[in-house]
Design an enzyme around this catalytic site. Structure first.
Site, PDB file in Angstrom:
ATOM      1  N   SER A 101       0.850  -1.193   0.000  1.00  0.00           N
ATOM      2  CA  SER A 101       0.000   0.000   0.000  1.00  0.00           C
ATOM      3  C   SER A 101       0.880   1.234   0.000  1.00  0.00           C
ATOM      4  O   SER A 101       2.048   1.182   0.422  1.00  0.00           O
ATOM      5  CB  SER A 101      -0.884  -0.003   1.249  1.00  0.00           C
ATOM      6  OG  SER A 101      -1.542   1.237   1.430  1.00  0.00           O
TER       7      SER A 101
ATOM      8  N   TYR B 154      -1.570  -0.171  10.886  1.00  0.00           N
ATOM      9  CA  TYR B 154      -1.697  -0.592   9.488  1.00  0.00           C
ATOM     10  C   TYR B 154      -0.475  -0.122   8.697  1.00  0.00           C
ATOM     11  O   TYR B 154       0.125  -0.906   7.952  1.00  0.00           O
ATOM     12  CB  TYR B 154      -2.978  -0.028   8.878  1.00  0.00           C
ATOM     13  CG  TYR B 154      -3.163  -0.404   7.425  1.00  0.00           C
ATOM     14  CD1 TYR B 154      -3.496  -1.699   7.054  1.00  0.00           C
ATOM     15  CD2 TYR B 154      -2.993   0.545   6.415  1.00  0.00           C
ATOM     16  CE1 TYR B 154      -3.660  -2.053   5.721  1.00  0.00           C
ATOM     17  CE2 TYR B 154      -3.165   0.203   5.080  1.00  0.00           C
ATOM     18  CZ  TYR B 154      -3.495  -1.094   4.742  1.00  0.00           C
ATOM     19  OH  TYR B 154      -3.649  -1.440   3.426  1.00  0.00           O
TER      20      TYR B 154
END
Length: 239
Positions: free
Chosen positions: A132, A145
């Protein structure tokens, strides 16, 4: 028949679209997820669907052995399994932190531990880890995250350096926001609503098929060329 492709997180989002595309392209596939019935409903040719926890080494090992016994050695491993649990770091539960660490980091280590040694022996193979943009910079409410995705980048690059002389490619794909069900994992409704509004402001996210196009591009390069990292986002996504 083309060579075997192993895909984790294949019951939704990027993983599912990747499975469809590589099956259409003539590759036998091993699909790994906890939702076997969804994977089986795709009715892909030369495909095995296995219900397995990507953090369970023995479950994953058994699945890969089953597929390789039938279709030959894995040429491409695509680690798509992941969870995104956004939250205020001072309020978020330890359980949510642990789940992100377990799935997002350990989930790529199990498959790599099983498949990489044989790729090294054969002097061929490709591993693509779906990370990501949150693995390259931090965002509010993304604390753990981001940490898990930064780890994916670091682990992938370190492994790439170690196996490059064995002709094995390790690739990181870092998308911005994508139209998948990933946000559904988040339990904080305010954060979720704000995320949806922000996403609308940039014209919504990428389609999963956009990510699959990038996977195909990187994989279809000659084996002696490695696209080490590929970052993709909507043009209007500034961060």
């Amino acid at each position: 028949m083309k060579k075997l492709v192993v895909i984790t997180g294949a019951s939704s989002g990027i993983g599912m679209e990747t499975a469809k595309r590589f099956s259409e392209n003539g590759h036998p596939t091993l699909l790994i997820s906890r939702r076997k019935e969804i994977m089986e409903s795709l009715n892909l040719k030369d495909s095995i669907s296995v219900k397995a926890d990507v953090t369970n080494l023995e479950e994953v090992r058994a699945a890969i052995k089953m597929a390789e016994d039938k279709y030959g050695k894995t040429d491409l491993l695509i680690n798509c399994a992941g969870v995104m649990l956004l939250g205020n770091i001072d309020k978020q539960s330890y359980e949510e932190w642990k789940k992100m660490i377990d799935v997002n980091i350990n989930g790529i280590l199990t498959t790599t531990n099983i498949i990489l040694p044989d790729m090294v022996k054969r002097n061929e193979g490709t591993i693509i880890n779906i990370s990501s943009i949150a693995g390259r910079k931090t965002f509010k409410n993304h604390g753990v995250y981001c940490g898990s995705k930064f780890a994916v980048h670091a682990i992938s690059e370190s492994i790439r350096e170690e196996v490059a002389d064995k002709n094995v490619r390790v690739i990181v794909l870092a998308p911005g926001v994508v139209e998948t069900n990933l946000l559904e994992h988040t339990t904080n409704e305010t954060i979720k609503a704000n995320y949806v509004e922000w996403k609308k402001s940039i014209g919504n996210g990428l389609n999963a098929s956009d990510i699959v196009n990038c996977i195909e591009f990187a994989y279809n390069m000659p084996q002696d060329i490695c696209v080490r990292e590929l970052v993709i986002a909507k043009t209007k996504q500034i961060d």
